[in-house]
Write a protein that holds these residues in place. Structure first.
Motif, mmCIF file in Angstrom:
data_model
loop_
_atom_site.group_PDB
_atom_site.id
_atom_site.type_symbol
_atom_site.label_atom_id
_atom_site.label_comp_id
_atom_site.label_asym_id
_atom_site.label_seq_id
_atom_site.Cartn_x
_atom_site.Cartn_y
_atom_site.Cartn_z
ATOM 1 N N LEU A 16 9.749 -9.234 2.366
ATOM 2 C CA LEU A 16 8.707 -8.563 3.145
ATOM 3 C C LEU A 16 8.630 -9.333 4.455
ATOM 4 O O LEU A 16 8.378 -10.537 4.474
ATOM 5 C CB LEU A 16 7.367 -8.612 2.412
ATOM 6 C CG LEU A 16 6.200 -7.925 3.138
ATOM 7 C CD1 LEU A 16 6.400 -6.414 3.149
ATOM 8 C CD2 LEU A 16 4.868 -8.276 2.485
ATOM 9 N N PHE A 17 8.883 -8.637 5.557
ATOM 10 C CA PHE A 17 9.043 -9.316 6.841
ATOM 11 C C PHE A 17 8.311 -8.554 7.930
ATOM 12 O O PHE A 17 8.621 -7.400 8.215
ATOM 13 C CB PHE A 17 10.539 -9.421 7.177
ATOM 14 C CG PHE A 17 10.841 -9.970 8.543
ATOM 15 C CD1 PHE A 17 10.457 -11.247 8.890
ATOM 16 C CD2 PHE A 17 11.511 -9.190 9.474
ATOM 17 C CE1 PHE A 17 10.741 -11.762 10.153
ATOM 18 C CE2 PHE A 17 11.798 -9.697 10.734
ATOM 19 C CZ PHE A 17 11.412 -10.980 11.075
ATOM 20 N N ASN A 18 7.291 -9.214 8.499
ATOM 21 C CA ASN A 18 6.551 -8.616 9.608
ATOM 22 C C ASN A 18 6.022 -7.227 9.254
ATOM 23 O O ASN A 18 6.049 -6.303 10.061
ATOM 24 C CB ASN A 18 7.441 -8.540 10.850
ATOM 25 C CG ASN A 18 6.634 -8.487 12.133
ATOM 26 O OD1 ASN A 18 5.471 -8.880 12.162
ATOM 27 N ND2 ASN A 18 7.250 -7.995 13.190
ATOM 28 N N ALA A 70 0.817 -1.220 0.000
ATOM 29 C CA ALA A 70 0.000 0.000 0.000
ATOM 30 C C ALA A 70 0.851 1.270 0.000
ATOM 31 O O ALA A 70 0.487 2.270 -0.628
ATOM 32 C CB ALA A 70 -0.942 -0.002 1.201
ATOM 33 N N ASN A 71 1.977 1.255 0.718
ATOM 34 C CA ASN A 71 2.846 2.430 0.824
ATOM 35 C C ASN A 71 4.298 2.012 0.630
ATOM 36 O O ASN A 71 4.669 0.861 0.897
ATOM 37 C CB ASN A 71 2.698 3.093 2.199
ATOM 38 C CG ASN A 71 1.277 3.532 2.487
ATOM 39 O OD1 ASN A 71 0.737 4.422 1.842
ATOM 40 N ND2 ASN A 71 0.646 2.865 3.454
ATOM 41 N N ASP A 72 5.115 2.938 0.170
ATOM 42 C CA ASP A 72 6.534 2.636 -0.010
ATOM 43 C C ASP A 72 7.144 2.090 1.285
ATOM 44 O O ASP A 72 6.888 2.610 2.375
ATOM 45 C CB ASP A 72 7.303 3.886 -0.418
ATOM 46 C CG ASP A 72 6.998 4.329 -1.838
ATOM 47 O OD1 ASP A 72 6.211 3.651 -2.519
ATOM 48 O OD2 ASP A 72 7.560 5.361 -2.262
ATOM 49 N N LEU A 73 7.961 1.044 1.155
ATOM 50 C CA LEU A 73 8.690 0.474 2.283
ATOM 51 C C LEU A 73 10.181 0.607 2.012
ATOM 52 O O LEU A 73 10.632 0.401 0.875
ATOM 53 C CB LEU A 73 8.331 -0.994 2.480
ATOM 54 C CG LEU A 73 6.857 -1.318 2.742
ATOM 55 C CD1 LEU A 73 6.639 -2.822 2.786
ATOM 56 C CD2 LEU A 73 6.378 -0.665 4.030
ATOM 57 N N THR A 74 10.967 0.925 3.020
ATOM 58 C CA THR A 74 12.395 1.160 2.822
ATOM 59 C C THR A 74 13.232 0.266 3.732
ATOM 60 O O THR A 74 12.764 -0.228 4.754
ATOM 61 C CB THR A 74 12.760 2.629 3.091
ATOM 62 O OG1 THR A 74 12.441 2.950 4.455
ATOM 63 C CG2 THR A 74 12.003 3.555 2.157
ATOM 64 N N ALA A 75 14.494 0.090 3.336
ATOM 65 C CA ALA A 75 15.436 -0.698 4.126
ATOM 66 C C ALA A 75 16.851 -0.219 3.840
ATOM 67 O O ALA A 75 17.158 0.238 2.734
ATOM 68 C CB ALA A 75 15.316 -2.182 3.795
ATOM 69 N N THR A 76 17.710 -0.307 4.848
ATOM 70 C CA THR A 76 19.146 -0.103 4.666
ATOM 71 C C THR A 76 19.824 -1.436 4.982
ATOM 72 O O THR A 76 19.259 -2.485 4.728
ATOM 73 C CB THR A 76 19.677 1.030 5.565
ATOM 74 O OG1 THR A 76 19.308 0.755 6.918
ATOM 75 C CG2 THR A 76 19.092 2.368 5.142
ATOM 76 N N SER A 100 4.526 -13.696 8.717
ATOM 77 C CA SER A 100 4.042 -13.303 7.382
ATOM 78 C C SER A 100 5.189 -12.963 6.441
ATOM 79 O O SER A 100 5.118 -12.011 5.657
ATOM 80 C CB SER A 100 3.066 -12.118 7.484
ATOM 81 O OG SER A 100 1.941 -12.459 8.257
ATOM 82 N N SER A 101 6.264 -13.731 6.511
ATOM 83 C CA SER A 101 7.423 -13.478 5.661
ATOM 84 C C SER A 101 7.147 -13.941 4.236
ATOM 85 O O SER A 101 6.585 -15.015 4.005
ATOM 86 C CB SER A 101 8.648 -14.207 6.214
ATOM 87 O OG SER A 101 8.953 -13.758 7.517
ATOM 88 N N SER A 102 7.589 -13.135 3.271
ATOM 89 C CA SER A 102 7.361 -13.443 1.866
ATOM 90 C C SER A 102 8.474 -14.309 1.306
ATOM 91 O O SER A 102 9.513 -14.517 1.945
ATOM 92 C CB SER A 102 7.294 -12.149 1.058
ATOM 93 O OG SER A 102 8.587 -11.555 0.978
ATOM 94 N N LEU A 103 8.274 -14.807 0.110
ATOM 95 C CA LEU A 103 9.385 -15.306 -0.675
ATOM 96 C C LEU A 103 10.324 -14.127 -0.947
ATOM 97 O O LEU A 103 9.894 -12.975 -0.963
ATOM 98 C CB LEU A 103 8.883 -15.899 -1.996
ATOM 99 C CG LEU A 103 8.055 -17.185 -1.885
ATOM 100 C CD1 LEU A 103 7.417 -17.512 -3.219
ATOM 101 C CD2 LEU A 103 8.910 -18.348 -1.393
ATOM 102 N N PRO A 104 11.618 -14.379 -1.146
ATOM 103 C CA PRO A 104 12.533 -13.258 -1.364
ATOM 104 C C PRO A 104 12.153 -12.455 -2.601
ATOM 105 O O PRO A 104 11.641 -12.994 -3.589
ATOM 106 C CB PRO A 104 13.899 -13.934 -1.520
ATOM 107 C CG PRO A 104 13.605 -15.360 -1.813
ATOM 108 C CD PRO A 104 12.317 -15.673 -1.153
ATOM 109 N N LEU A 105 12.417 -11.142 -2.539
ATOM 110 C CA LEU A 105 12.042 -10.212 -3.600
ATOM 111 C C LEU A 105 13.205 -9.921 -4.539
ATOM 112 O O LEU A 105 12.985 -9.433 -5.651
ATOM 113 C CB LEU A 105 11.547 -8.895 -2.988
ATOM 114 C CG LEU A 105 10.525 -9.013 -1.851
ATOM 115 C CD1 LEU A 105 10.145 -7.638 -1.356
ATOM 116 C CD2 LEU A 105 9.310 -9.785 -2.309
#
Length: 390
Positions: A98-100, A81-87, A148-153
């Motif tokens: 996608l994790f938790n 639904a909204n941008d998600l970010t990670a470092t 609710s972990s996804s398959l790797p992206l």
């Protein structure tokens, strides 16, 4: 047949190919119009995962669609639904998940799959293939949670504080541990012999309506899609007999289409994953598409700046970006020159400027000479892939 029969057949095929090419128009990009003229190819790869990288921050864009294993035979579709970010906090390659409810990464070496839980590291992701769940542990496998972990992206390279490059985006196909998966929307043409007039026959693969997975257990393998919509791991002898227009696995006829190649280590863990790309027929009117392939992509690698006057070799088609801060009030410069100065790009820096940037287009294998006279900090020395570069 006789040599004369084979010559006549080849002449007929050549004539048909010439007619097809002469009649190619804008509609040539529609694979439905080519299904009798091409074979053994992927015709559609969904582009549901949209990853961007800017200034060390990885973003999964809103509208992306990811798949979360949720019990035997069940894959939940999650639309972001909204941008998600990670470092990042690891100086190595990472798989992204996608994790938790957020975007997270895990060192590649700490991601596994199979029926048995691993115990090699304190922090791990494990695709439990028996229960169809992606699980996480922070205590060397004593306890596992699904979250609710996804398959790797996708696969990224990271430093201790930032993501430095996007290496692969798992649109259509991806992998974790020793498992390869194919996502809904992948389609292809399976070679299925020839018609009486020599033209190709094909089987159109069933559009995957759910995620398909396969375990890879050989050191080198090719992944195949079957006419019934399944996914399988073939031996390294899997290949196309072009005159017959059939694929064979170790000499045995198989109604399958090669979609990826993999290499695994001694523990059957995939180390190299090379999926096929979607077939795209380009005609003379497709100028915008052709031009776009030479434009900068969002994939890049940060390079180590060599001593002034040194050379580097372009690893693919793309762009070298070079920025350096001026350390004094005197005039200074940065310069890139391409193969015996066929192309020279340079920027002067005077006391009124703080830094200089140059960008140079390069071809794979080009020898680039890097010259600079700025005493200050290197702000950027980066190779950016062109869109069409591999």
């Amino acid at each position: 047949g006789t040599l004369s029969d084979q010559t006549d057949l080849q002449n007929a095929l050549n004539a048909k190919a010439n007619v097809d090419m002469d009649n190619l128009t804008d509609t040539g990009k529609n694979i439905a119009n080519w299904s009798s003229n091409v074979s053994n190819c992927i015709t559609n790869v969904p582009q549901d995962i949209k990853l961007e990288l800017y200034d060390g921050i990885l973003t999964l864009k809103a509208g992306s669609k990811v798949y979360v294993p949720n019990g035997a035979g069940v894959f939940d579709i999650v639309t972001i639904a909204n941008d998600l970010t990670a470092t990042s906090t690891s100086n190595e390659q990472n798989l992204v998940f996608l994790f938790n409810g957020g975007l997270g990464s895990m060192p590649f070496k700490q991601c596994f799959s199979g029926s048995s839980a691993p115990s090699a590291y304190q922090y791990m992701f494990w695709y439990d293939t028996t229960n169809n769940l992606v699980k996480f542990t922070n205590d060397t496998g004593s306890t596992w949670t699904a979250n609710s972990s996804s398959l790797p992206l996708g696969l990224v390279t990271a430093s201790s504080s930032a993501i430095t490059s996007i290496d692969q985006v798992f649109n259509g196909f991806g992998y974790i541990g020793s498992t390869v998966f194919a996502l809904p929307g992948v389609k292809g043409l399976i070679p299925n012999g020839r018609n009486a007039d020599g033209t190709l026959k094909n089987i159109i693969t069933n559009d995957f309506t759910t995620v398909k997975t396969v375990q890879v257990n050989t050191s080198t393998a090719k992944i195949g899609m079957y006419s019934g919509g399944g996914l399988g791991s073939q031996t390294k002898n899997f290949g196309l007999n072009e005159p017959e227009n059939y694929n064979y696995d170790s000499g045995i006829l198989t109604n399958a289409l090669e979609v990826a190649k993999v290499i695994v280590d001694s523990n059957a863990k995939i180390t190299t994953f090379t999926p096929k790309t979607s077939f795209h027929s380009v005609d003379y009117n497709d100028s915008e598409y052709i031009a776009h392939q030479a434009m900068p992509s969002d994939r890049y690698i940060d390079l180590t700046l060599p001593a002034s006057g040194s050379t580097i070799t372009a690893l693919a088609d793309g762009y070298i970006v070079f920025g350096k801060q001026n350390g004094t009030t005197a005039a200074r410069f940065v310069q890139l020159s391409n193969n015996s100065n066929r192309l020279v790009v340079n920027t002067m820096v005077s006391y009124s400027s703080n830094s200089a940037y140059v960008t140079m287009p390069v071809k794979k294998g080009d020898i680039i000479t890097v010259v600079y006279d700025c005493a200050g900090t290197t702000q950027r020395f980066r190779f950016v892939y062109a869109n069409g570069a591999q």
